[in-house]
Scaffold this motif. Sequence first.
Motif, PDB file in Angstrom:
ATOM      1  N   ARG A  59      22.632  11.181 -49.808  1.00 11.66           N
ATOM      2  CA  ARG A  59      23.431  10.953 -48.603  1.00 11.66           C
ATOM      3  C   ARG A  59      22.817   9.908 -47.652  1.00 11.66           C
ATOM      4  O   ARG A  59      23.521   8.969 -47.247  1.00 11.66           O
ATOM      5  N   PRO A  60      21.545   9.994 -47.252  1.00 17.49           N
ATOM      6  CA  PRO A  60      21.039   8.977 -46.321  1.00 17.49           C
ATOM      7  C   PRO A  60      20.962   7.585 -46.944  1.00 17.49           C
ATOM      8  O   PRO A  60      21.101   6.582 -46.235  1.00 17.49           O
ATOM      9  N   VAL A  61      20.756   7.507 -48.240  1.00 17.80           N
ATOM     10  CA  VAL A  61      20.721   6.201 -48.913  1.00 17.80           C
ATOM     11  C   VAL A  61      22.110   5.579 -48.853  1.00 17.80           C
ATOM     12  O   VAL A  61      22.262   4.396 -48.502  1.00 17.80           O
ATOM     13  N   ILE A  62      23.122   6.368 -49.155  1.00 19.34           N
ATOM     14  CA  ILE A  62      24.500   5.872 -49.109  1.00 19.34           C
ATOM     15  C   ILE A  62      24.923   5.573 -47.675  1.00 19.34           C
ATOM     16  O   ILE A  62      25.511   4.527 -47.395  1.00 19.34           O
ATOM     17  N   PHE A  90      18.622   2.229 -55.536  1.00 14.96           N
ATOM     18  CA  PHE A  90      18.902   3.671 -55.591  1.00 14.96           C
ATOM     19  C   PHE A  90      17.818   4.413 -56.377  1.00 14.96           C
ATOM     20  O   PHE A  90      17.431   5.510 -55.994  1.00 14.96           O
ATOM     21  N   TYR A  91      17.347   3.828 -57.448  1.00 17.90           N
ATOM     22  CA  TYR A  91      16.278   4.442 -58.235  1.00 17.90           C
ATOM     23  C   TYR A  91      15.042   4.663 -57.360  1.00 17.90           C
ATOM     24  O   TYR A  91      14.490   5.758 -57.295  1.00 17.90           O
ATOM     25  N   ASP A  92      14.609   3.601 -56.687  1.00 21.05           N
ATOM     26  CA  ASP A  92      13.390   3.675 -55.869  1.00 21.05           C
ATOM     27  C   ASP A  92      13.535   4.652 -54.707  1.00 21.05           C
ATOM     28  O   ASP A  92      12.628   5.447 -54.434  1.00 21.05           O
ATOM     29  N   GLU A  93      14.663   4.591 -54.012  1.00 24.86           N
ATOM     30  CA  GLU A  93      14.864   5.467 -52.851  1.00 24.86           C
ATOM     31  C   GLU A  93      14.942   6.940 -53.278  1.00 24.86           C
ATOM     32  O   GLU A  93      14.383   7.816 -52.628  1.00 24.86           O
ATOM     33  N   THR A  94      15.620   7.200 -54.376  1.00 22.68           N
ATOM     34  CA  THR A  94      15.756   8.577 -54.870  1.00 22.68           C
ATOM     35  C   THR A  94      14.426   9.088 -55.401  1.00 22.68           C
ATOM     36  O   THR A  94      14.033  10.228 -55.149  1.00 22.68           O
ATOM     37  N   ARG A  95      13.706   8.250 -56.119  1.00 24.96           N
ATOM     38  CA  ARG A  95      12.418   8.640 -56.699  1.00 24.96           C
ATOM     39  C   ARG A  95      11.434   9.090 -55.623  1.00 24.96           C
ATOM     40  O   ARG A  95      10.784  10.127 -55.765  1.00 24.96           O
ATOM     41  N   SER A  96      11.320   8.334 -54.555  1.00 22.68           N
ATOM     42  CA  SER A  96      10.346   8.688 -53.530  1.00 22.68           C
ATOM     43  C   SER A  96      10.677  10.022 -52.862  1.00 22.68           C
ATOM     44  O   SER A  96       9.794  10.832 -52.608  1.00 22.68           O
ATOM     45  N   GLN A  97      11.958  10.277 -52.611  1.00 20.82           N
ATOM     46  CA  GLN A  97      12.346  11.552 -51.996  1.00 20.82           C
ATOM     47  C   GLN A  97      12.133  12.724 -52.944  1.00 20.82           C
ATOM     48  O   GLN A  97      11.679  13.794 -52.538  1.00 20.82           O
ATOM     49  N   CYS A 111      19.507   5.120 -62.819  1.00 20.04           N
ATOM     50  CA  CYS A 111      20.572   4.960 -61.829  1.00 20.04           C
ATOM     51  C   CYS A 111      21.512   3.881 -62.332  1.00 20.04           C
ATOM     52  O   CYS A 111      21.064   2.807 -62.741  1.00 20.04           O
ATOM     53  N   THR A 112      22.799   4.178 -62.282  1.00 16.16           N
ATOM     54  CA  THR A 112      23.822   3.227 -62.704  1.00 16.16           C
ATOM     55  C   THR A 112      24.747   2.944 -61.532  1.00 16.16           C
ATOM     56  O   THR A 112      25.137   3.859 -60.809  1.00 16.16           O
ATOM     57  N   ILE A 113      25.077   1.679 -61.358  1.00 15.53           N
ATOM     58  CA  ILE A 113      26.011   1.232 -60.329  1.00 15.53           C
ATOM     59  C   ILE A 113      27.252   0.673 -61.006  1.00 15.53           C
ATOM     60  O   ILE A 113      27.139  -0.168 -61.900  1.00 15.53           O
ATOM     61  N   ALA A 121      25.704  -1.710 -63.995  1.00 12.80           N
ATOM     62  CA  ALA A 121      24.315  -2.108 -64.172  1.00 12.80           C
ATOM     63  C   ALA A 121      23.476  -0.857 -64.035  1.00 12.80           C
ATOM     64  O   ALA A 121      23.742  -0.013 -63.170  1.00 12.80           O
ATOM     65  N   THR A 122      22.461  -0.712 -64.880  1.00  9.16           N
ATOM     66  CA  THR A 122      21.598   0.466 -64.891  1.00  9.16           C
ATOM     67  C   THR A 122      20.158   0.046 -64.749  1.00  9.16           C
ATOM     68  O   THR A 122      19.732  -0.958 -65.338  1.00  9.16           O
ATOM     69  N   TYR A 123      19.396   0.824 -63.965  1.00  8.98           N
ATOM     70  CA  TYR A 123      17.955   0.621 -63.860  1.00  8.98           C
ATOM     71  C   TYR A 123      17.253   1.909 -64.267  1.00  8.98           C
ATOM     72  O   TYR A 123      17.653   3.001 -63.886  1.00  8.98           O
ATOM     73  N   PHE A 124      16.162   1.748 -65.043  1.00  2.03           N
ATOM     74  CA  PHE A 124      15.303   2.867 -65.429  1.00  2.03           C
ATOM     75  C   PHE A 124      13.912   2.330 -65.716  1.00  2.03           C
ATOM     76  O   PHE A 124      13.722   1.123 -65.923  1.00  2.03           O
ATOM     77  N   GLU A 125      12.948   3.223 -65.722  1.00  2.00           N
ATOM     78  CA  GLU A 125      11.563   2.837 -66.062  1.00  2.00           C
ATOM     79  C   GLU A 125      11.084   3.691 -67.212  1.00  2.00           C
ATOM     80  O   GLU A 125      11.565   4.765 -67.450  1.00  2.00           O
TER      81      GLU A 125
END
Length: 125
Positions: A59-62, A90-97, A111-113, A121-125
């Motif tokens: 929610r706060p990220v959005i 979104f990946y980075d912000e969600t990961r830290s929380q 995370c996919t947008i 587009a998807t990001y993962f590590e």
Amino acid sequence: MYEVTVDAGFSSGHYLRNYRGKCENPHGHNYKVRVTLIGQELDATGLLLDFKLLKQVLRPVIDRIDHQMLNDLEPFIELNPSAENLARYFYDETRSQLHEMTGGRVRVKDCTIWETDTTTATYFE
């Protein structure tokens, strides 16, 4: 391994720097974001993470970027607000929380947008 996934939506404007074509001009999208979490252990309730908690994390990220011009917000003042970079954001912000919330028991898988109904587009590590 367990996975849980939540989808959410937001609307934002952006334009792409160093790009030749229509997307160099300001325009907007009704984005969709999908965050998938992964972990080996469930909590005492038998959940990887309550869906409600994941929605609270998002929610706060959005809220920060919904109905905003992305190019005017960090980190997109310098970083191009492409779907790829939004997925990483979104990946980075969600990961830290999540790390703080679960002590590392739960992590972000990807995370996919969706920029449109047919492009992601998807990001993962």
